[in-house]
Design an enzyme around this catalytic site. Structure first.
Site, PDB file in Angstrom:
ATOM      1  N   CYS A   1      36.829  49.062  28.978  1.00 20.84           N
ATOM      2  CA  CYS A   1      37.362  48.779  30.313  1.00 20.84           C
ATOM      3  C   CYS A   1      37.524  49.890  31.244  1.00 20.84           C
ATOM      4  O   CYS A   1      37.230  49.718  32.526  1.00 20.84           O
ATOM      5  CB  CYS A   1      38.754  47.985  30.382  1.00 20.84           C
TER       6      CYS A   1
ATOM      7  N   HIS B   1      44.976  47.989  29.669  1.00 26.63           N
ATOM      8  CA  HIS B   1      43.728  47.333  30.105  1.00 26.63           C
ATOM      9  C   HIS B   1      43.705  47.546  31.612  1.00 26.63           C
ATOM     10  O   HIS B   1      44.732  47.613  32.318  1.00 26.63           O
ATOM     11  CB  HIS B   1      43.619  45.874  30.055  1.00 26.63           C
TER      12      HIS B   1
ATOM     13  N   HIS C   1      36.246  43.064  35.393  1.00 30.78           N
ATOM     14  CA  HIS C   1      36.647  44.045  34.295  1.00 30.78           C
ATOM     15  C   HIS C   1      35.938  43.775  32.795  1.00 30.78           C
ATOM     16  O   HIS C   1      35.102  42.721  32.974  1.00 30.78           O
ATOM     17  CB  HIS C   1      38.298  43.752  33.866  1.00 30.78           C
TER      18      HIS C   1
END
Length: 278
Positions: free
Chosen positions: A180, A230, A242
């Site tokens: 990510c 994240h 993402h």
């Protein structure tokens, strides 16, 4: 009356296939939100290499899921797990309903390598987490207003869209696969800004967004319940791009989904030249 969509039902072998006719002002984002799917899915099933659409263009839609719910699966309750032959961080994360990033943070792992018999601490998944955060957990903020702006000509958004479908891999940062924070770092590098490598470093060093979250802002999450694990890029119109653990690739999804709203921790704004975000 203005016709918004053309739906064609094909009864071959009992299957139901749906189509949508593109209207003026529509985008892949708006159509994906309307039908509860993702831009990446629409592009894949229609063989699209670019997100551009034309008025009157007919798009195939994903086949609706069966009405019969799947059988309930037993929920793991262990807080530790002993690695078995063939296990990976991804398979363990899926089994316990957490993210690879959450497992990594909980166990201070610096690589994806596991040993048979290794004991991992498993963070409490969001669906089972208590309402009150632990003292070590970041307090969930109120969900802010997300800007409805969207400019397909924005160089930053064009850079993000180039990575759609790139495979996700834990700790990866290459043309073949990304995690990510590597996805975020690479997108911003294409518009001339160097960002820290990890999501926690990005969270800790970039300015906090005050007020409305706008296209280009970074949105951060904590799926493990303790630390940031994240990050994605807000694109506008309530969606973000993402590198998804569960999707196994770079995708575009809605921030309005309860799963993401519960894990949302805030936004940060990289200091880009003003012309980049116009």
């Amino acid at each position: 009356m203005r016709i918004l969509a053309v739906v064609v039902l094909l009864g071959l072998a009992g299957a139901q296939e749906l189509f949508h006719t593109v209207q003026r002002g529509e985008t892949l984002f708006s159509i994906a939100r309307r039908y509860g799917t993702t831009v990446e899915t629409l592009m894949r099933i229609n063989g699209l290499s670019r997100p551009n659409l034309e008025v009157g263009q007919v798009l195939r839609l994903p086949t609706p899921a069966p009405s019969n719910p799947p059988a309930a699966q037993p929920q793991p309750t262990a807080t530790t797990y002993s690695v078995q032959p063939g296990d990976t961080l991804f398979s363990i994360a899926r089994r316990f309903g957490v993210t690879v990033e959450a497992l990594q943070g909980e166990n201070s792992l610096t690589s994806a390598d596991l040993s048979v018999g290794q004991v991992l601490k498993v963070p409490t998944p969001l669906a089972m987490a208590p309402d009150a955060p632990s003292p070590q957990s970041p307090s969930p903020p109120e969900i802010p207003a997300f800007s409805n702006e969207y400019d397909p000509a924005n160089p930053l958004l064009q850079a993000a869209l180039k990575y759609l479908g790139t495979p996700y891999k834990f700790a990866a940062n290459s043309d073949a696969s990304l995690d990510c924070s590597a996805f975020v770092q690479r997108v911003y590098a294409e518009v001339g800004l160097e960002l820290p490598r990890t999501s926690r470093e990005q969270w800790g060093t970039l300015p906090v967004v005050q007020g409305e979250v706008k296209p280009g802002d970074l949105v951060f999450f904590s799926f493990g319940g303790r630390q940031i694990d994240h990050v994605g890029i807000y694109l506008g119109r309530g969606v973000f791009a993402h590198a998804s653990t569960y999707g196994s690739r770079v995708v575009i999804e809605s921030l309005e989904a309860p799963y993401y709203q519960k894990a949302y921790r805030g936004a940060r704004r990289p200091d880009l030249p003003a012309q980049t975000l116009k």
